[in-house]
Design a protein around this motif. Structure first.
Motif, PDB file in Angstrom:
ATOM      1  N   SER A 113      14.702  -1.736  -3.272  1.00 27.53           N
ATOM      2  CA  SER A 113      13.489  -0.950  -3.490  1.00 27.53           C
ATOM      3  C   SER A 113      12.517  -1.631  -4.455  1.00 27.53           C
ATOM      4  O   SER A 113      11.294  -1.586  -4.254  1.00 27.53           O
ATOM      5  N   ILE A 168      10.764  -4.524  -2.621  1.00 35.62           N
ATOM      6  CA  ILE A 168       9.757  -4.008  -1.695  1.00 35.62           C
ATOM      7  C   ILE A 168       8.532  -3.523  -2.465  1.00 35.62           C
ATOM      8  O   ILE A 168       7.385  -3.733  -2.043  1.00 35.62           O
ATOM      9  N   ARG A 177       4.632  -4.759  -2.087  1.00 33.80           N
ATOM     10  CA  ARG A 177       3.488  -3.842  -1.969  1.00 33.80           C
ATOM     11  C   ARG A 177       2.425  -4.167  -3.027  1.00 33.80           C
ATOM     12  O   ARG A 177       1.224  -4.167  -2.739  1.00 33.80           O
ATOM     13  N   ASP A 234      12.641  -3.131  13.813  1.00 38.99           N
ATOM     14  CA  ASP A 234      12.305  -1.983  12.987  1.00 38.99           C
ATOM     15  C   ASP A 234      11.602  -0.978  13.886  1.00 38.99           C
ATOM     16  O   ASP A 234      10.547  -1.278  14.449  1.00 38.99           O
ATOM     17  N   ARG A 282      10.159   1.740  13.110  1.00 36.21           N
ATOM     18  CA  ARG A 282       9.006   2.420  12.506  1.00 36.21           C
ATOM     19  C   ARG A 282       8.150   1.391  11.776  1.00 36.21           C
ATOM     20  O   ARG A 282       8.196   1.277  10.550  1.00 36.21           O
ATOM     21  N   ASP A 331       4.929   1.119  11.113  1.00 34.32           N
ATOM     22  CA  ASP A 331       3.838   1.559  10.234  1.00 34.32           C
ATOM     23  C   ASP A 331       4.422   2.139   8.953  1.00 34.32           C
ATOM     24  O   ASP A 331       4.998   3.235   8.942  1.00 34.32           O
ATOM     25  N   LYS A 332       4.273   1.400   7.840  1.00 35.65           N
ATOM     26  CA  LYS A 332       4.816   1.832   6.551  1.00 35.65           C
ATOM     27  C   LYS A 332       3.754   2.482   5.673  1.00 35.65           C
ATOM     28  O   LYS A 332       3.968   2.709   4.486  1.00 35.65           O
ATOM     29  N   TYR A 392       1.242  -0.916   4.791  1.00 40.61           N
ATOM     30  CA  TYR A 392       1.457  -2.190   5.470  1.00 40.61           C
ATOM     31  C   TYR A 392       2.260  -1.953   6.745  1.00 40.61           C
ATOM     32  O   TYR A 392       2.824  -0.873   6.960  1.00 40.61           O
ATOM     33  N   LYS A 450       5.401  -3.485   9.314  1.00 40.63           N
ATOM     34  CA  LYS A 450       6.595  -4.328   9.313  1.00 40.63           C
ATOM     35  C   LYS A 450       6.953  -4.667  10.756  1.00 40.63           C
ATOM     36  O   LYS A 450       7.347  -3.803  11.528  1.00 40.63           O
TER      37      LYS A 450
END
Length: 247
Positions: free
Chosen positions: A123, A126, A130, A160, A162, A164-165, A168, A170
């Protein structure tokens, strides 16, 4: 956008893949037994009822090689991705901290942080990515406040579901290679060129691997085994974890 010529990709691999093999070989040749012994949990070997010096040495060496090769090849793939994107979109290696690739497409500026696989960070790592994306956007908008910038974490393999984070995107595996090249099948098409002279290079690596196994096993037996050949667990744990290194 230009059409990617796979012959260009093959030529790039042939001219550059030797650097990957050379780095993995150097990493093996520069190893020291004492250093890798201090990185591994000695209690785990005891709990698994490991009885021989060779078992410990091989376990240590294989764990180190796997981690080291992942890093080396990840960096190498990053170079390949930038090369491919340059051929198609005119992309370039970014000079901004934390950003690997920049390119323009569809009236948007893409800033890309390239990683090997989808599970690359915790975390805090990441969060750092960001923050790097936010800082890069501010830097790029200094000269053009209306610049439309899209941040992307690109992963060379995996998936991945999903992408759309929020702040950003992925893209992993097929989605990543298609994103940088416009070719939906590139993730499969690059496999064949990557095998260039792999057998020849790997045979040399395996010879060095066998020599290191033998050298480290002999050293381990001489310094960390009792006179009857049994592992001296007291010495091993002290080497790994004692406040003061044993003399």
């Amino acid at each position: 956008m230009k059409q990617l010529n796979l012959n260009d990709v093959s030529l790039y691999v042939e001219e550059n893949i030797a650097s990957f093999h050379q780095q993995r070989l150097q990493g093996l040749e520069n190893l020291q037994l004492s250093k890798i012994l201090k990185r591994k949990n000695p209690y785990l070997f005891k709990a698994k009822h490991v009885l021989t010096a060779e078992q410990i040495v091989r376990g240590l060496l294989d764990a180190h090689i796997s981690s080291n090769e992942e890093t080396i090849f990840g960096n190498w793939l990053e170079g390949l991705a930038i090369f491919i994107n340059h051929k198609v979109y005119g992309g370039r290696k970014s000079g901004i901290t934390g950003i690997d690739l920049e390119f323009e497409a569809d009236n948007q500026r893409y800033i890309v942080a390239i990683k090997s696989g989808p599970n690359w960070g915790n975390s805090s790592q990441i969060a750092k990515m960001r923050a790097d994306f936010m800082s890069a956007k501010k830097t790029l908008r200094t000269g053009n406040s209306k610049l439309n910038i899209v941040a992307v974490n690109g992963c060379c393999y995996g998936r991945d579901s999903r992408p759309d984070k929020g702040d950003y995107f992925k893209y992993c595996g097929q989605a990543f290679w298609e994103f940088i090249s416009g070719n939906g099948e590139l993730f499969v098409e690059i496999i064949e060129p990557l095998g260039y002279k792999a057998k020849e290079k790997n045979e040399r690596f395996l010879m060095s691997y066998a020599q290191v196994i033998n050298q480290f096993t002999r050293k381990f037996t001489n310094t960390l085994c009792k006179s009857n050949g049994a592992i001296d667990w007291d010495k091993l744990v002290r080497l790994n974890s004692a406040k003061d290194l044993p003399k």
